[in-house]
Structure formats: structure tokens, C-alpha cells
Design a protein around this motif. Sequence first.
Motif, PDB file in Angstrom:
ATOM      1  N   UNK A  17       0.837  -1.201   0.000  1.00 40.26           N
ATOM      2  CA  UNK A  17       0.000   0.000   0.000  1.00 40.26           C
ATOM      3  C   UNK A  17       0.878   1.258   0.000  1.00 40.26           C
ATOM      4  N   UNK A  18       2.050   1.124   0.604  1.00 37.10           N
ATOM      5  CA  UNK A  18       3.038   2.199   0.624  1.00 37.10           C
ATOM      6  C   UNK A  18       4.305   1.612  -0.002  1.00 37.10           C
ATOM      7  N   UNK A  19       4.312   1.577  -1.324  1.00 38.59           N
ATOM      8  CA  UNK A  19       5.403   0.881  -2.029  1.00 38.59           C
ATOM      9  C   UNK A  19       5.697   1.588  -3.340  1.00 38.59           C
ATOM     10  N   UNK A  20       5.781   2.898  -3.259  1.00 36.34           N
ATOM     11  CA  UNK A  20       5.748   3.677  -4.492  1.00 36.34           C
ATOM     12  C   UNK A  20       7.084   3.816  -5.202  1.00 36.34           C
ATOM     13  N   UNK A  21       8.138   4.074  -4.476  1.00 39.95           N
ATOM     14  CA  UNK A  21       9.399   4.425  -5.128  1.00 39.95           C
ATOM     15  C   UNK A  21      10.491   3.375  -4.891  1.00 39.95           C
ATOM     16  N   UNK A  22      10.182   2.144  -5.209  1.00 36.74           N
ATOM     17  CA  UNK A  22      11.191   1.099  -5.028  1.00 36.74           C
ATOM     18  C   UNK A  22      11.665   0.990  -3.591  1.00 36.74           C
ATOM     19  N   UNK A  23      10.795   1.405  -2.664  1.00 40.55           N
ATOM     20  CA  UNK A  23      11.182   1.406  -1.248  1.00 40.55           C
ATOM     21  C   UNK A  23      11.469   0.003  -0.724  1.00 40.55           C
ATOM     22  N   UNK A  24      10.914  -1.020  -1.417  1.00 38.98           N
ATOM     23  CA  UNK A  24      11.190  -2.400  -1.015  1.00 38.98           C
ATOM     24  C   UNK A  24      12.692  -2.645  -0.895  1.00 38.98           C
ATOM     25  N   UNK A  25      13.479  -1.864  -1.643  1.00 41.05           N
ATOM     26  CA  UNK A  25      14.935  -2.008  -1.612  1.00 41.05           C
ATOM     27  C   UNK A  25      15.511  -1.848  -0.217  1.00 41.05           C
ATOM     28  N   UNK A  26      14.935  -0.960   0.580  1.00 44.12           N
ATOM     29  CA  UNK A  26      15.476  -0.743   1.928  1.00 44.12           C
ATOM     30  C   UNK A  26      15.389  -2.000   2.774  1.00 44.12           C
ATOM     31  N   UNK A  27      14.245  -2.672   2.696  1.00 42.05           N
ATOM     32  CA  UNK A  27      14.062  -3.887   3.480  1.00 42.05           C
ATOM     33  C   UNK A  27      15.006  -4.975   2.963  1.00 42.05           C
ATOM     34  N   UNK A  28      15.145  -5.036   1.658  1.00 38.66           N
ATOM     35  CA  UNK A  28      15.991  -6.080   1.080  1.00 38.66           C
ATOM     36  C   UNK A  28      17.463  -5.844   1.397  1.00 38.66           C
TER      37      UNK A  28
END
Lengths: 240, 448
Positions: A12-23
Amino acid sequence: MNVKILYLYPDFMSLYGDNGNVRILERRLKDQGFDVEIIKRTITDSAITFDDVDFVYMGSGFESNRNLVAKHLSQFKDGLVKAIDDGVPMLFTGNAYDVLGSSIMTPERDEIRCLGIFDFTVIDQIEKRFTGDVVLADTKKNDVYVGFVNRAGVLKGEGTLEFYVTKVIGSVPLTKDGVRKNNLLGVSLIGPLLLKNHKIAESFVKTICERKGTEYKEIRYPHSEKSHDKTKKALLNAEV
Amino acid sequence: MKIRAFTAILVCKVIRGLAKLMGRGSSLPGKYALKICPDILSELKLPELSIAVTGSNGKTSTVEMIAHILKSNGLKVAYNKEGSNQIEGVVTFLIGDSTMGGKVKSDVVLLEADERYARRVFGYFHPKYFVINNLYRDQMTRNGHPEWIKSIIGDAIYDDMTLILNADDPLVASFGKDREGTIYFGADNLPSDTTTHEGIYNDGKYCPICKKPMEYEYYHYNHIGKFKCTSCGFERHDTDHTLTNMGESDGHAEITVDGKYEIPVFFTGIYHCYNILAAYTASVVAGIAPWKAAESLGGYILKSGRISDFTLGNVEGRLLLSKHENSVSYDRSIDVVVNDKRKKSVMIIVDAISRKYYTSDSSWLWDINFEKFRDADIDKIILAGQYCDDLAVRFDLAGIDSNKVEVFESVQGAADYCKEKLGSFLYVITCFSDKEKILSVVTRREIA
């Protein structure tokens, strides 16, 4: 040893490739020898618990999504506040940290009540998008952060904001940005800022090791360091 | 007519004439005209028929195809063929086609409208038809995000316009809610569809209207497909014009529209097919007989330049032109690579994100499904350009064997490596802004 990352609103809050931080963080924690468990909680969940989590992350989203998150997350404010007070490391990137302030004013002049953990307000508009590369100075840690801001609004309440915006390439009308409380960091930089700001990543990993009572192993990530150096050089040299 | 408007037209025509003599086309004449007369657009007399096209991808191709259909059917068409789609460009081409009195001479005005500038342009005149093809994550350093663009396009929509919408894109289709007379185009269930979502992020997960979860019967690609909101009932609208089949055999690609018109196409990339369908729909709505529109499209070869074949020493290769800052276009290029069953290598070049501006923002790399390379038969992955370190971290976390990955600061370095070491077919994925860096060091081959 097991480390739990609570990933808030990943769909739902995943707009700017933010998944990268978690990875990136997951990778670094695995390199330290941890088993990493990622717990995902989102807007359709009726409970979010912060008990026993070792790291909390939330990224940017559409403004309309962020406004709904402000309401949804308010239900679980007590748990979040307790975790912040207990020193659980947390990272809120882009407009995610807006929900930690006192309120958001929408372009339609509706006021959205937020969690009130920090004393700032967000004022959104629809005339112009505020985007640009920025350099942030963290005077307390004597460090410099680089990255990109992509916002619909401005933040009012400079007194509570942590970092000085020392350079902007583009259109970002901010002089200060970011919040910090214990081990929580909120900053407007979007995307995988842990890639371009390896010291922030290191600092989170160190804190997690300390809290887990394990020894921190010094590991270098040359691509990440080079990316930081190149970006910083390019931004500092760029003409405005 | 106001003297200011007359002066603006005069100045615009003179500068345009001079620029043409010097072999230059630009939006400079329009810029001067706007300085002299800021509301010059409302002073121009437009023909009855006007069509505007917007969307994240494929505006230029769609406009070119509509122009081709209309012209093949005897209409005189004025359009911004240089792709200058901001207000200055619009003024330039409209005045270029008008009399000194400000009357546009063509039968049809066809307008490629920039998503961000449409609200400025349409403040002065309203196109009769407004085609919106797709809205997805594209150049977000400028565009903010798709929902932001949606609200800005919303400001450009007036009651007297007829919308022509992509029924399969929920964000686009939501413009048609409670709007009678809206025309929809879309695709039927196609052989290449999937029932589960593919990709790193899913912009179709939640309803654009009520924000509750949506369900898809099938996906054509990304969030484009047959959707339905589980809560408010918003769902894919029935289509007026439909892509009913898409197939490729013996190297010949063909699509079927409305169940009966077969159109040979150069390549069947799904989003290219949507552009064709949008062009077909707009032309039919504008009064061209369906069979005539289909026939015109069949004879039209899109000068896409999206694919270039080359040799580099003994290595044969193909460049798949994509767009930086646009994960959808990269995902489609990745599909081409993984669908090729040979053992192959891939070079990704990110050296200048844009020709027009510098940005450090490489966040879009994290929206691209590079993970697909993990399970494909890939020989080497070559990462090149200024942003090679960002790419290296991204590929590391995609779970791709690090022994397969080579990282180069310069495109030349990467090309030299391929020439000396590579023993497999090479795909190159990059953007307009970087393509010459590789094309200048290879030998081009004509595509058969």
C-alpha cells in the motif's frame, strides 16, 4: 539468531522502489549471521503488534494511501510509541513519516489527524510536484545524506526537524527535513536510501546487533560506498 | 480578432519559417506567440473534429497511427509530429496550420498531450475526443506518481469532451465513472495472459476509487487486465472496441480487432497492441469505417526504432530500447529476453538517466522485475554506466549468481569485454538517452 523485521504496508506504501530498503537490510543482517523473518502488515489487517520486533520499516505511497494509513495506524499507536520508547530501530522513508507528525492538510483543505509523535504538520497541494535531488546535513552525527525527494507538500515545524537541507537540485522547498527519536529515523528521501547512504544502514545493523547482544562484524559493501561517493560528488558539483 | 493575437500569429509564422529554413523544428515560435498573446489558443478557430491523446506510454505512436488512418481516408490532419507536446509545441503546430486570421485549415486537429500540460492547454480549447491510453509509473522524478498524474489529467477533463478510455487500466477507466457516452477499448482474454500478478509492485491491488482490495480474473501485463473491486463494485467496463486475438507464427505477427479485422503487425508487444487498438478506436469514433481503419493500419509499419540488431566482434546482439525511469518498459524487454530459449547474455546500461537533466534517483531499478533473469538460461549479465554500482546492488539482491555478473563504469569497457569474452547472443537493454553509447561501438545490421 532470529531477527524480525516488521514491514508496514508493503503493498500500500510501495511507491518508489522502497522495497529495496528492506531487502538491503535483510541482506546485511544475514551477512551478520542472523536468520531474518519479515512480517508484513497492511491496510486490511485488523491488528498490528510491535511486540518482539527488531526493526520497523515503512515506505512512500500515494498521498491518498498515506492519509488512510494515518487513520489505520492510529489504532495501534500505543504499541508503536512503546516500541519507539524501547529503542526499537525504525525507518520511515519518503512521505511515510508524515503520519508521525500532528496532521496533514490535503489540497481540498481537509485536515487528517496523524499520530502526533512529532510536532510538525504537512501541507499538500496539487499545483506542482516538489521533486529534486538533495543533500542533507546531519549535524549531530556529523554526516551527509544524499538522495531524492518526491513530495506533494511541505513540512511546517522546522524546530522538530533534524537535518539541514544544504543543497537542492530541482524544486524542493524545504530547509529542514527528517525526524529522529531514540532509534527511529524518518526522512523524506525516497527509494532505497540505504543503498546510497551506507552509514545509515550500518548504524541500523549495529543497533540491532547491540540490542540482540551479538557482536557486530565489520563488513564492507564497496558498491554501496561508491554509489554514495559518486552521488555526493555529482550533487555537490551540480549547478543549481 | 485582437491585434495581439494577430501579432502573435505573425511572429510565430515568421520564426517558424526561419527555423525551417535553417532545418530546425522546435517549439520556440510558440513560446514567442505565447509571450505576445498568452491566450492565443482561445483565439484560434479549430475544426469541428479534434482528438487529443495522453497516457504514460505510447502517445507518439498512437498519434502517428491515428494521423495515418485519417490521412489514408482523405482527411487533412494537423498534429504535433515533432512530439513537442507541451503548450509551446501545441501553439507552434496549430499556428503553423492556421490562416493569418487564426483559422486552422486542416479537417482534424490531432494532439499529443503531455500528461502534465493537458490542463494548461485544455483551459483554452476542449478537444472533442480525449484518448487516455494508460497510466503507470513513468519518469516519476517529474511526474510524481500515477495517481498524481491522474488528478492532474482530471483537471483537464470537461463535460463537453468524449473520453476514449482503456477499459483494462483501472486508474484510466476510473475517469469514466458516472460519465455517460464514454467509449472504452480493451483486450479479451489472450493466450499470453496470466491469472496471477507478475512484477515487483502491483498498482492494481487496491481500487482507485474506494481503496479496498481488487480482484483480477486475468492480467495482460502489470496492473492491466480484468479487474473488479471487492467493495464498491467498480469493475472493468464492457468494451466498444476490442483486441480479440494476438498471435505470432512463422515470424508473422497479427492481431485481430473486434473479432473480424486482422491486422498484420511488426511485433506483438502487448502495449504496442494497445496503441494500435487506441488508434483504431479513436479513428472509428471519429467516423472512419472500421474496415477502412483496420486496412490502413495493416499497411502501416511503425517506425519504432525499438529494436536494433548489431554485431560486436563475433558476438551477435539485439538492442531492446526501453525507457529509464519506467519499470513497465523494462519489464516488457525482460520478457523478450527470457522468452528467448537460447543461452544468452544481457547488458543493462544506465549511464545518463535523462538527456535533459541529472538525477541521482535510481529507485525505479527496484520496481523492475530483474528477478526473472534468475530462472532463465542466462550466460552473463553485464552492468554498465555511471549507475553500475546501483545496478550491482540491485542484481545482488535479485538473487542472481554473482559469478554471472560483470560490472563496468563505461559502456566501452563493457563492449570490449563482450567482444573478447562473450560466447553467447547478447541482448542490450537501455534507454534513448544511452543507446548511442553502445550503437556507436557496434556494427549495425538491418532487421530482416
